[in-house]
Design an enzyme around this catalytic site. Structure first.
Site, PDB file in Angstrom:
ATOM      1  N   ASP A 187       0.852  -1.186   0.000  1.00 52.37           N
ATOM      2  CA  ASP A 187       0.000   0.000   0.000  1.00 52.37           C
ATOM      3  C   ASP A 187       0.888   1.237   0.000  1.00 52.37           C
ATOM      4  O   ASP A 187       1.311   1.730   1.048  1.00 52.37           O
ATOM      5  CB  ASP A 187      -0.915   0.007   1.212  1.00 52.37           C
ATOM      6  CG  ASP A 187      -1.932   1.153   1.158  1.00 52.37           C
ATOM      7  OD1 ASP A 187      -1.749   2.076   0.332  1.00 52.37           O
ATOM      8  OD2 ASP A 187      -2.896   1.128   1.940  1.00 52.37           O
ATOM      9  N   HIS A 192       0.211   7.918   3.700  1.00 53.48           N
ATOM     10  CA  HIS A 192       0.820   7.254   4.842  1.00 53.48           C
ATOM     11  C   HIS A 192       2.319   7.527   4.961  1.00 53.48           C
ATOM     12  O   HIS A 192       2.976   6.958   5.833  1.00 53.48           O
ATOM     13  CB  HIS A 192       0.580   5.746   4.744  1.00 53.48           C
ATOM     14  CG  HIS A 192      -0.865   5.395   4.560  1.00 53.48           C
ATOM     15  ND1 HIS A 192      -1.817   5.649   5.517  1.00 53.48           N
ATOM     16  CD2 HIS A 192      -1.527   4.826   3.509  1.00 53.48           C
ATOM     17  CE1 HIS A 192      -3.000   5.248   5.082  1.00 53.48           C
ATOM     18  NE2 HIS A 192      -2.853   4.754   3.871  1.00 53.48           N
ATOM     19  N   ILE A 207      -0.830   9.386   8.219  1.00 54.05           N
ATOM     20  CA  ILE A 207      -1.581   8.525   9.132  1.00 54.05           C
ATOM     21  C   ILE A 207      -1.226   7.063   8.859  1.00 54.05           C
ATOM     22  O   ILE A 207      -0.719   6.711   7.792  1.00 54.05           O
ATOM     23  CB  ILE A 207      -3.100   8.736   8.984  1.00 54.05           C
ATOM     24  CG1 ILE A 207      -3.570   8.339   7.580  1.00 54.05           C
ATOM     25  CG2 ILE A 207      -3.466  10.179   9.289  1.00 54.05           C
ATOM     26  CD1 ILE A 207      -5.087   8.399   7.398  1.00 54.05           C
ATOM     27  N   GLY A 210      -5.177   1.783   7.826  1.00 59.76           N
ATOM     28  CA  GLY A 210      -6.198   1.085   8.597  1.00 59.76           C
ATOM     29  C   GLY A 210      -5.950  -0.408   8.651  1.00 59.76           C
ATOM     30  O   GLY A 210      -6.192  -1.061   9.675  1.00 59.76           O
TER      31      GLY A 210
END
Length: 285
Positions: A187, A192, A207, A210
């Site tokens: 990802d 991120h 961040i 998830g």
């Protein structure tokens, strides 16, 4: 309109061939924070190739990418990835995930629900190898601005936490570099990693993924409530409810339900127990 529901549901599946080996599994585990303490035999099962097992949430990155990207490119779906929110994830394991393997993934749009201001697209990835079905992965994506087309709202599945003391409460720190390591499993969204991109998206800084929190949570449940036996997990679902920042600390609470189910709630300790994962259930043997 960008989502043609009839076309999306009728489209044949997108087929992709997956391959992975022990290095992919080890990198994924390390991205979740496994291997600490480095001499702990239980942790070495996540990090050392001669005794390696596979945490079932690895299936969300098996093959080196985000599984849902192939599904969202289906006929009838023409949306901007920037307008998509990852709302939920569920995996079902048909048998334990091998340390190395090759498999075929078939991705299709299983449902499109009208949530008013957004459309909820459910993507289903079914994976099998030469021996038969391996896993099924359902990804729930909210597409902002694409609701209001007159479709069914779909069922809302909620799992209120039990009104009793949890059977397990623990804290898991998120390292400052954790997102940088986890992203190497596939990802590569700059949200991120790149501070400038994160600010454009409305965040003070990058961040955590998830699905990284998702994997960290499953590892905690397996290690603490399932005797460290990854093969006992048969299904695992969650709803993403909040943001985790590198440097945060996760608070994981878990309750044993009836035989074969554990309910989990994940919050962040430094922000007044802000919810991160809700409606989370691990099914097991």
């Amino acid at each position: 309109m960008p989502i043609d529901v009839a076309t999306a549901l009728a489209a044949p599946p997108t087929v992709k061939h997956l391959a992975w080996d022990h290095r992919d599994v080890q990198l994924y585990h390390l991205g979740l924070g496994a291997g600490v303490p480095a001499t702990d035999p239980a942790e070495l099962r996540y990090a050392l190739e001669d005794r390696l097992h596979v945490l079932p949430s690895f299936v969300t990155v098996a093959g080196g990418g985000m599984a849902f990207v192939d599904g969202i490119d289906a006929p009838g779906i023409d949306v901007d990835l920037a307008g998509i929110l990852h709302g939920g994830q569920r995996i079902e394991l048909h048998r334990p995930v091998p340390v190395r393997g090759t498999a075929t993934q078939r991705s299709r749009v299983a449902a499109v629900h009208d949530k008013g201001k957004a459309a909820l697209v459910v993507l289903r990835m079914e994976v099998e190898d030469a021996a038969g079905p391996l896993w099924t992965c359902d990804t729930r994506l909210f597409v902002r601005g694409e609701g209001g087309f007159g479709g069914e709202r779909g069922a809302t599945e909620r799992h209120p936490v039990p009104d009793r003391v949890p059977d397990l409460t623990l804290e898991r720190p998120v390292r400052e570099d954790q997102a940088l390591l986890y992203r190497l499993s596939g990802d590569l969204n700059p949200l991120h990693a790149d501070p400038d991109f994160a600010r454009l998206a409305g965040f003070d800084r990058p961040i955590l993924h998830g699905l990284c929190t998702y994997g960290m949570t499953l590892k905690a449940v397996v290690d603490q409530l399932l005797g460290g036996d990854v093969s006992r997990v048969t299904a695992y679902g969650t709803r993403f409810a909040g943001v985790v920042l590198p440097g945060d600390t996760l608070r994981v609470r878990a309750w044993r339900l009836d035989a074969g189910r554990v309910q989990v709630s994940v919050t962040t300790t430094g922000r007044d127990d802000a919810p991160v994962l809700t409606d989370t259930v691990v099914e097991h043997t």
